[in-house]
Motif scaffolding. Structure first.
Motif, short mmCIF file in Angstrom:
data_model
loop_
_atom_site.label_atom_id
_atom_site.label_comp_id
_atom_site.label_asym_id
_atom_site.label_seq_id
_atom_site.Cartn_x
_atom_site.Cartn_y
_atom_site.Cartn_z
N LEU A 11 -64.14 -5.61 -5.90
CA LEU A 11 -65.12 -4.60 -6.28
C LEU A 11 -65.32 -3.66 -5.11
O LEU A 11 -65.47 -4.12 -3.96
CB LEU A 11 -66.44 -5.27 -6.68
N GLN A 12 -65.33 -2.35 -5.38
CA GLN A 12 -65.41 -1.36 -4.31
C GLN A 12 -66.28 -0.19 -4.75
O GLN A 12 -66.13 0.34 -5.86
CB GLN A 12 -64.01 -0.85 -3.96
N ALA A 13 -67.23 0.20 -3.90
CA ALA A 13 -68.02 1.41 -4.16
C ALA A 13 -67.16 2.64 -3.88
O ALA A 13 -66.44 2.69 -2.88
CB ALA A 13 -69.27 1.42 -3.28
N TYR A 14 -67.24 3.61 -4.78
CA TYR A 14 -66.43 4.82 -4.62
C TYR A 14 -67.11 6.00 -5.30
O TYR A 14 -67.30 5.99 -6.52
CB TYR A 14 -65.02 4.62 -5.20
N ASP A 15 -67.52 7.00 -4.53
CA ASP A 15 -68.03 8.27 -5.05
C ASP A 15 -69.12 8.08 -6.10
O ASP A 15 -69.11 8.70 -7.18
CB ASP A 15 -66.88 9.09 -5.64
N GLY A 16 -70.09 7.19 -5.82
CA GLY A 16 -71.19 6.95 -6.73
C GLY A 16 -70.88 5.97 -7.85
O GLY A 16 -71.74 5.70 -8.69
N LEU A 64 -58.58 -2.80 -3.44
CA LEU A 64 -58.90 -1.39 -3.55
C LEU A 64 -59.30 -0.88 -2.17
O LEU A 64 -60.06 -1.53 -1.45
CB LEU A 64 -60.05 -1.17 -4.53
N TYR A 65 -58.81 0.34 -1.82
CA TYR A 65 -58.98 0.83 -0.46
C TYR A 65 -59.40 2.30 -0.50
O TYR A 65 -58.61 3.17 -0.87
CB TYR A 65 -57.67 0.67 0.33
N PRO A 66 -60.67 2.61 -0.15
CA PRO A 66 -61.11 4.01 -0.14
C PRO A 66 -60.48 4.77 1.01
O PRO A 66 -60.31 4.23 2.11
CB PRO A 66 -62.62 3.90 0.02
N ALA A 67 -60.14 6.03 0.75
CA ALA A 67 -59.58 6.90 1.78
C ALA A 67 -59.98 8.33 1.46
O ALA A 67 -59.34 8.98 0.62
CB ALA A 67 -58.06 6.75 1.85
N GLY A 68 -61.04 8.80 2.09
CA GLY A 68 -61.51 10.16 1.83
C GLY A 68 -61.94 10.34 0.39
O GLY A 68 -62.80 9.62 -0.12
#
Length: 636
Positions: free
Chosen positions: A203-208, A267-271
């Protein structure tokens, strides 16, 4: 929209139909009688604290229109906590074994949202779970009142009466005539979808949003339903885009990979992007307002482990079976980071343990870190210089990252041991000295063995060993056991350590170091007369010399371990080393080492504790001689 809950009881003490958690209840007398007809009421549980809402539950009932009777919302099978005991009831249930999670799909409640339909006088037969016309919002949020956990009650009734009745927890709710409902928000199931969070493994937080990877449960024995599991591949699922409800996962918000056998590592956030890495590909997810797109960037070449990826800027760095790759999230371009190819692709180096590599980025230092927990080594790629640093003797078993815990500043990479100790690279020179374990003023990282030393006990009567040195490495730097090392099992006292058995007993006066930052700088292969690598010419080293600046720590002539070593290796075989003294005058660092081979790699090795230096240049002098196939004389 649900008409009934997931469980049922038949104790007969709550809502008449034991399958219902919500009822549209006739009651009276009331100051606001409900005209005769059929009405639909609906309710959602709300958590403003966590930005959550439950399923919408609806119920249609006939108002008799006699005796000043009315309709009210009757919410059952729910625990509303005001203290720890109430919270336990809500999550675990009480003697009735009912909880918010089971009946409403929501782990926390602090209020309610009410819906109401207009009067229907057609007299048409209806199912109590079928709405009679449109539903309209009558209360966006009605805060719950106090729930007394000692009472054991978990029922709430809401009506529109101005005078509360005698029923416990009877609360006033808004009321609208039918003409007033027309100006209220109308419920639209397709514009206001709801779904519980699927079973997730990541689970990953991303852009709201919350974005997760669904968890496919593999059959454990041949008699299980293999076909069903194989037909349900993992998927990327995301929360609703049009509402600020991060735990609302409409069923249609899913993207499945092309192949059912693909398994996501993470899952990996990048910008502006979120990368999903599988064992057979890389996917890029990007949100633009109320739309979200996912597409495959890399096919049949995926990652090697959950921890072998890190987002930096708008790019993803990923360890694959063909080396380290950089994937640009903006363009989709895939670039190979070839500087580490020899390490990642060589079977004698890291190729056999790619799955044990952890990757993180330290923004404060501008450093991409690759930690191999099997080899107990790390390589650091420095963004500003392009240089690569190799570390060894590392006790850490995990890398993670997050904001600087001291300043809330730039993201740091944190090195974690299996005992829960957390370390960070001391780039600001805040500690008393340079060491793997972190040292305080007065603690000893360089010394000599004294009486009482055995094969398993290290004694130095003049020492104050670092309090956190257990799990780190002790190196022997002189004597018959030169080159041996051992992981410190325990710090028994300030002057004694326990280590696994050495090959012999160190002699009194032999030198050691505790938890040093071992650095080995391997120089390029010595070239031939043409200035290019020449495997047919024999090279013989004679002398070494180095130019240092910014010397600090234990690098002085009077320091116990104010020394370093020159060496020569042929691929993975060390042919010889020689010790030399630190000095800012290059001539005073000179040392002789006579070794020869057709492929010589000079190196410098630093194994002492608390040494600080900057290397400017290295000179290696020797002779180009004859080999078995060719004879050319010269010097280098």
């Amino acid at each position: 929209t649900l008409g009934h809950p997931l469980n049922a009881d038949n104790d007969g003490t709550f809502i008449g139909d034991s399958e219902d958690s919500f009822a549209n209840e006739v009651y009276g007398p009331t100051a606001h009688a409900t005209p005769k007809g059929d009405y639909t009421l609906g309710v959602e549980l709300i958590s403003r604290k966590h930005n959550l809402r439950s399923y919408l539950r609806i119920m249609t009932t006939t108002a008799p229109g006699t005796g000043n009777t009315g309709l009210r919302y009757f919410i059952d099978e729910i625990n509303l906590p005001i203290d720890q005991a109430g919270a336990t009831h809500q999550i675990k249930g009480n003697t009735h074994e009912r909880t918010c999670i089971i009946n409403w799909g929501i782990p926390h409640v602090d209020g309610f949202r009410f819906w109401k339909g207009s009067q229907d006088t057609t007299g048409a037969p209806f199912d109590k779970y079928t709405p009679m016309g449109n539903l309209y919002l009558v209360s966006e949020y009605l805060e719950k009142a106090e729930y007394k956990t000692s009472s054991g009650l978990f029922q709430l009734r809401f009506d529109n009466d101005s005078i509360l009745g005698t029923v416990f927890n009877d609360f006033k709710a808004p009321w609208f005539q039918d003409t007033g409902l027309l100006v209220q928000t109308q419920y639209a199931a397709f514009l206001d979808p709801f779904g519980p969070a699927p079973r997730f493994k990541r689970l990953q937080a991303y852009d709201g949003l919350l974005v997760g990877i669904t968890d496919v449960e593999e059959p454990t024995t041949p008699d299980k339903d293999w076909n069903r599991s194989e037909q349900t591949p993992e998927a990327i699922a995301w929360s609703i885009l049009t509402l600020d409800e991060p735990e609302n996962f409409p069923p249609e918000n899913q993207y499945r990979p092309d192949e059912a056998a693909e398994r996501f590592f993470g899952l990996y956030p990048a910008g502006d992007h979120l990368f999903g890495v599988t064992n057979a590909g890389v996917y890029r997810t990007t949100r633009a307002g109320s739309t979200l797109t996912t597409n495959r960037l890399q096919f049949r070449l995926g990652g090697v482990s959950r921890f072998g990826c890190a987002g930096v800027g708008n790019s993803l760095f990923i360890v694959t079976s063909s080396g380290l790759k950089q994937i640009d999230g903006n363009t989709g371009a895939i670039n190979s980071v070839t500087v580490l190819d020899r390490i990642l692709l060589d079977d004698s180096e890291w190729a056999g343990s790619l799955g044990a590599i952890h990757v993180e980025f330290d923004a404060k230092l501008g450093a991409l870190i690759l930690l191999n927990t099997t080899k107990k080594e790390a390589y650091i790629l420095w963004e500003s210089t392009g240089a690569v640093t190799r570390l060894e003797d590392l006790p850490w078993t995990h890398l993670t990252s997050g904001p600087d815990v001291k300043t809330d500043g730039a993201v740091r990479a944190y090195w974690v041991t299996d005992t829960g100790l957390v370390h960070v690279i001391d780039g600001s020179r805040e500690m008393a000295g340079r060491s793997m374990c972190g040292i305080l003023s007065g603690e000893t990282v360089n010394g000599t063995f004294t009486a009482g030393t055995t094969t398993t006990n290290i004694a130095d009567s003049a020492a104050t060993f670092p309090t956190g040195c257990a799990g780190f490495t002790m190196h022997i730097l002189s004597g018959d056991l030169l080159g041996e090392s051992a992981i410190i099992t325990s710090r028994d006292s300030a002057v004694q350590l326990t280590v696994p058995a050495l090959s012999g007993t160190p002699a009194v006066g032999d030198r050691y170091s505790i938890a040093p930052i071992v650095t080995r700088l391997v120089l390029p292969v010595i070239v031939g007369a043409s200035g290019r690598p020449d495997p047919f010419t024999r090279k013989t080293t004679k002398t070494f010399m180095a130019s240092f600046s910014d010397l600090g720590g234990h690098t002085g002539a009077t320091d116990t371990n104010g020394k370093f070593r020159y060496g020569v290796k042929q691929m993975g075989t060390i042919l010889g080393t020689v010790e030399a003294d630190f000095n800012i005058v290059p001539d005073k660092t000179a040392a002789a080492l006579n070794r020869h081979s057709t492929r010589l790699f000079p190196f410098l090795e630093f194994k002492a504790g608390n040494q600080d230096w900057e290397l400017q240049a290295v000179v290696v002098k020797g002779i180009l001689g004859s080999s078995e196939v060719q004879s050319r004389q010269g010097t280098f």
